[in-house]
Write a protein that holds these residues in place. Structure first.
Motif, short mmCIF file in Angstrom:
data_model
loop_
_atom_site.label_atom_id
_atom_site.label_comp_id
_atom_site.label_asym_id
_atom_site.label_seq_id
_atom_site.Cartn_x
_atom_site.Cartn_y
_atom_site.Cartn_z
N GLY A 141 9.31 9.82 4.78
CA GLY A 141 7.92 9.79 4.31
C GLY A 141 7.71 9.05 3.01
N GLY A 142 8.73 8.32 2.53
CA GLY A 142 8.62 7.62 1.26
C GLY A 142 8.08 6.21 1.41
N SER A 143 7.94 5.57 0.27
CA SER A 143 7.48 4.18 0.22
C SER A 143 8.57 3.25 0.73
N VAL A 144 8.16 2.05 1.08
CA VAL A 144 9.10 1.00 1.46
C VAL A 144 9.93 0.66 0.22
N GLY A 145 11.23 0.44 0.44
CA GLY A 145 12.10 0.09 -0.68
C GLY A 145 11.70 -1.24 -1.30
N ILE A 146 11.98 -1.39 -2.58
CA ILE A 146 11.62 -2.62 -3.30
C ILE A 146 12.31 -3.83 -2.68
N HIS A 148 15.03 0.44 9.75
CA HIS A 148 14.97 1.26 10.97
C HIS A 148 15.34 2.71 10.67
N GLY A 149 14.38 3.58 10.91
CA GLY A 149 14.59 5.01 10.72
C GLY A 149 14.32 5.51 9.31
N ALA A 194 0.82 -1.22 0.00
CA ALA A 194 0.00 0.00 0.00
C ALA A 194 0.85 1.26 0.00
N SER A 195 2.06 1.17 0.55
CA SER A 195 2.93 2.36 0.57
C SER A 195 3.34 2.80 -0.83
N HIS A 196 3.17 1.91 -1.81
CA HIS A 196 3.47 2.25 -3.19
C HIS A 196 2.23 2.75 -3.94
N VAL A 197 1.09 2.79 -3.25
CA VAL A 197 -0.16 3.17 -3.89
C VAL A 197 -0.65 4.54 -3.40
N VAL A 198 -0.45 4.86 -2.14
CA VAL A 198 -0.99 6.10 -1.57
C VAL A 198 -0.05 7.28 -1.82
N HIS A 199 -0.61 8.47 -1.66
CA HIS A 199 0.14 9.70 -1.93
C HIS A 199 1.19 10.00 -0.85
N ARG A 200 0.86 9.82 0.41
CA ARG A 200 1.79 10.07 1.51
C ARG A 200 1.98 8.77 2.30
N PRO A 201 2.94 7.96 1.92
CA PRO A 201 3.08 6.61 2.47
C PRO A 201 3.84 6.50 3.79
N GLY A 202 4.33 7.60 4.32
CA GLY A 202 5.16 7.54 5.52
C GLY A 202 4.52 6.80 6.68
#
Length: 185
Positions: A123-128, A117-118, A46-54
């Motif tokens: 506020g970005g998406s989770v890394g691939i 961690h950290g 979902a973090s790759h779909v929403v506008h503010r994924p933090g």
């Protein structure tokens, strides 16, 4: 496998630590890491779909931590269940593979937690790479869960014996008539 060794695998090594006969703690405790890790994967995606994924990235990291803590608790109780299974049996070999996979998944999630961690502070998406590690970990967890199901449902590890189970399938009127006749239930 003798009847005695089969019954031995159904009894807890320590009822106060592993759960009383017919009510093992391990299946209850595994719901915590399974739920936390599957939900963290959903949040990663979902973090790759929403506008503010933090918020999803941060939540996923904490769900991973909750899952690791839950997995360690489940593993401690699972070890006690393992000690009740006679060595050299298919159930014991299955339990060893189940345990090994779970320990590998837990280690992968520890790595994944430390890797992230950290990172959510940006506020970005989770890394691939982190998302892929989570997906692979959940897939391996599924295989391990299948083996755990085999231990319980096929081999009956820590499951009440058939005589005890039959109590749940005795019609109430039969129990009442036996009781009225002075026969034990």
């Amino acid at each position: 496998m003798t009847r005695e060794s089969q019954l031995e695998a159904k009894r807890p090594v320590s009822a106060s630590l592993a759960g009383p006969y017919g009510h093992p703690f391990h299946p209850i405790l595994v719901t915590v890491p399974i739920g936390a890790w599957v939900t963290s994967l959903v949040f990663d995606i979902a973090s790759h779909v929403v506008h503010r994924p933090g918020f999803l990235t941060q939540s996923s990291e904490w769900l991973i931590a909750v899952g690791v803590i839950g997995a360690l608790l489940a593993a401690m109780v699972g070890f006690l269940d393992l000690f009740a299974i006679p060595a050299g049996t298919p159930a014991f070999r299955t339990a060893l593979v189940h345990m090994t996979l779970n320990l590998l998944v837990t280690a992968a999630y520890v790595v994944n937690f430390l890797w992230r961690h950290g990172d959510y502070t940006g506020g970005g998406s989770v890394g691939i790479g982190q998302l892929v590690l989570s997906a692979i970990s959940v897939a391996v967890l599924g295989v391990s869960g299948f083996l755990g199901g085999r231990l319980a449902y096929r081999y009956g590890v820590r499951v009440a014996d058939e005589t005890t189970q039959a109590e749940g399938y005795t019609p109430d009127h039969s129990r009442a008539s036996r009781s009225a006749a002075g026969m034990p239930e």
